[in-house]
Design a protein around this motif. Structure first.
Motif, PDB file in Angstrom:
ATOM      1  N   HIS A  52      -1.033   8.517   5.577  1.00 54.77           N
ATOM      2  CA  HIS A  52       0.104   7.814   6.172  1.00 54.77           C
ATOM      3  C   HIS A  52      -0.304   6.931   7.349  1.00 54.77           C
ATOM      4  O   HIS A  52       0.117   5.771   7.443  1.00 54.77           O
ATOM      5  CB  HIS A  52       1.161   8.822   6.626  1.00 54.77           C
ATOM      6  CG  HIS A  52       1.680   9.683   5.523  1.00 54.77           C
ATOM      7  ND1 HIS A  52       2.396   9.178   4.457  1.00 54.77           N
ATOM      8  CD2 HIS A  52       1.574  11.018   5.307  1.00 54.77           C
ATOM      9  CE1 HIS A  52       2.717  10.168   3.631  1.00 54.77           C
ATOM     10  NE2 HIS A  52       2.233  11.290   4.131  1.00 54.77           N
ATOM     11  N   GLY A  61       0.233   5.636   0.172  1.00 59.55           N
ATOM     12  CA  GLY A  61      -0.739   6.496   0.846  1.00 59.55           C
ATOM     13  C   GLY A  61      -1.702   7.055  -0.193  1.00 59.55           C
ATOM     14  O   GLY A  61      -2.393   6.311  -0.877  1.00 59.55           O
ATOM     15  N   GLY A  74       3.999  -1.584   3.088  1.00 59.38           N
ATOM     16  CA  GLY A  74       3.567  -0.248   2.677  1.00 59.38           C
ATOM     17  C   GLY A  74       4.692   0.750   2.861  1.00 59.38           C
ATOM     18  O   GLY A  74       5.808   0.399   3.251  1.00 59.38           O
ATOM     19  N   LEU A 116       5.390   5.103   4.004  1.00 60.98           N
ATOM     20  CA  LEU A 116       4.809   6.322   4.544  1.00 60.98           C
ATOM     21  C   LEU A 116       5.878   7.340   4.881  1.00 60.98           C
ATOM     22  O   LEU A 116       7.072   7.036   4.915  1.00 60.98           O
ATOM     23  CB  LEU A 116       3.968   6.031   5.792  1.00 60.98           C
ATOM     24  CG  LEU A 116       4.717   5.688   7.095  1.00 60.98           C
ATOM     25  CD1 LEU A 116       3.843   6.031   8.297  1.00 60.98           C
ATOM     26  CD2 LEU A 116       5.112   4.216   7.144  1.00 60.98           C
ATOM     27  N   TYR A 172      -4.033   1.999  -2.399  1.00 64.32           N
ATOM     28  CA  TYR A 172      -3.780   3.348  -1.892  1.00 64.32           C
ATOM     29  C   TYR A 172      -4.655   3.577  -0.660  1.00 64.32           C
ATOM     30  O   TYR A 172      -5.878   3.595  -0.761  1.00 64.32           O
ATOM     31  CB  TYR A 172      -4.074   4.400  -2.965  1.00 64.32           C
ATOM     32  CG  TYR A 172      -3.132   4.311  -4.145  1.00 64.32           C
ATOM     33  CD1 TYR A 172      -1.961   5.060  -4.180  1.00 64.32           C
ATOM     34  CD2 TYR A 172      -3.397   3.432  -5.196  1.00 64.32           C
ATOM     35  CE1 TYR A 172      -1.074   4.952  -5.243  1.00 64.32           C
ATOM     36  CE2 TYR A 172      -2.511   3.313  -6.267  1.00 64.32           C
ATOM     37  CZ  TYR A 172      -1.357   4.074  -6.278  1.00 64.32           C
ATOM     38  OH  TYR A 172      -0.483   3.954  -7.330  1.00 64.32           O
ATOM     39  N   SER A 173      -4.013   3.745   0.486  1.00 67.86           N
ATOM     40  CA  SER A 173      -4.755   3.889   1.741  1.00 67.86           C
ATOM     41  C   SER A 173      -5.366   5.274   1.908  1.00 67.86           C
ATOM     42  O   SER A 173      -6.333   5.447   2.640  1.00 67.86           O
ATOM     43  CB  SER A 173      -3.834   3.615   2.930  1.00 67.86           C
ATOM     44  OG  SER A 173      -2.911   4.695   3.110  1.00 67.86           O
ATOM     45  N   ALA A 193       0.815  -1.221   0.000  1.00 68.33           N
ATOM     46  CA  ALA A 193       0.000   0.000   0.000  1.00 68.33           C
ATOM     47  C   ALA A 193       0.842   1.261   0.000  1.00 68.33           C
ATOM     48  O   ALA A 193       1.784   1.398   0.779  1.00 68.33           O
ATOM     49  CB  ALA A 193      -0.931   0.027   1.210  1.00 68.33           C
ATOM     50  N   THR A 224      -2.029   3.805   6.239  1.00 68.65           N
ATOM     51  CA  THR A 224      -1.129   2.775   5.708  1.00 68.65           C
ATOM     52  C   THR A 224      -0.609   1.888   6.837  1.00 68.65           C
ATOM     53  O   THR A 224      -0.580   0.656   6.719  1.00 68.65           O
ATOM     54  CB  THR A 224       0.057   3.419   4.962  1.00 68.65           C
ATOM     55  OG1 THR A 224      -0.434   4.151   3.842  1.00 68.65           O
ATOM     56  CG2 THR A 224       1.038   2.356   4.472  1.00 68.65           C
TER      57      THR A 224
END
Length: 282
Positions: free
Chosen positions: A170, A135, A185, A187, A166-167, A133, A173
């Motif tokens: 930050h 952000g 992921g 961040l 895509y979360s 993932a 994620t």
């Protein structure tokens, strides 16, 4: 393009000092890279300080997504915004904007790659064939620069990972990795440090597996047609913040800054180059 989200708990701060300017309200926003409540908490002391320094009301205008900040700034719906390096470049492409200041830390910013302990991954290569993932798609530290540096290593996310998601933020994620929704992921390093320091991430479940090279990132940017004297007053207010003064310390700590320094468009040329090479800016 989504419209500006309703100004939930919008902050309107009456001026208590300074000379009145032609504009009596400064409309400020920020990319929603963290939860809305966290953005409001971080901005409140800074907004109060700016109100006193500028002698005018300062209103915080929450937005729904990264694109909304760029649209609002380049269409004169807001006067100033906290932007990432990529959103600054996007704003510059769409209209006249002026980057005023950045945190000293933003001259050498990094992103952190993380993985769930359950995945057994100790590096990006170990995440091959697993879920990953970013952000927001418009995030500098949560997407653009990590993608750029991965591609420099010969890692194309869409073929290296089983799926790429895509979360949106930050902290989201980290939550996705911690819950097992994704195996890994990336961040913003500052948010990762804050979550670890605050005990909001279980480092037995979420492991740090890498750090990107340094790059320029966040800044405070204004619309170019904002009164020139007001631009100078805003910059001066940021630059005079001093961590040795108790009244300034809280503001700087909430912004995760040791101090603010001047910035300029040339600092973000590397971001623009990375965006074009990654095919994210035409």
């Amino acid at each position: 393009m989504k419209k500006l989200a309703p100004a939930l708990a919008a902050l309107s701060l009456a001026a208590t000092a300074g000379t009145a300017l032609a504009q009596d309200v400064l409309r400020v926003s920020a990319i929603p890279d963290e939860a809305p409540t966290e953005l409001q908490r971080k901005f409140a002391p800074l907004g109060a300080y700016l109100g006193k320094e500028l002698g005018m009301k300062v209103e915080f205008v929450p937005v729904s997504d990264y694109a909304s900040v760029v649209t609002a700034l380049t269409s004169d719906k807001i006067d100033m915004a906290w932007l990432g390096g990529f959103t600054y470049v996007q704003a510059k492409e769409r209209g006249r904007v002026v980057p005023l200041v950045q945190r000293e830390e933003d001259a050498r910013f990094t992103s952190k790659f993380i993985a769930s302990a359950a995945s057994g991954a100790r590096s990006l290569k170990d995440l091959k064939g697993k879920t990953f993932a970013f952000g927001s798609a418009s995030s500098t530290s949560g997407h653009l620069m990590p993608r750029y540096f991965m591609q420099k290593q010969g890692i194309k996310p869409e073929s290296h990972f089983k799926t790429v998601a895509y979360s949106g933020a930050h902290d989201a994620t980290v939550a996705w990795v911690a819950s097992g929704k994704v195996d890994g992921g990336v961040l913003n390093a500052s948010v990762w440090d804050k979550l670890v320091e605050g005990g909001k991430v279980d480092t037995d479940k979420v492991k740090l597996i890498g750090t990107t090279p340094a790059y320029y990132d966040y800044n405070w940017t204004v619309r170019a047609n904002l009164d020139a004297k007001l631009q100078k007053k805003i910059a001066a207010a940021f630059l005079k913040l001093d961590a040795q003064k108790p009244q300034d310390k809280e503001i700087l700590e909430l912004q995760r800054a040791t101090r603010f320094i001047p910035t300029r468009p040339a600092n973000y040329q590397g971001i623009e180059t990375a965006a074009r090479e990654a095919g994210l800016l035409k």
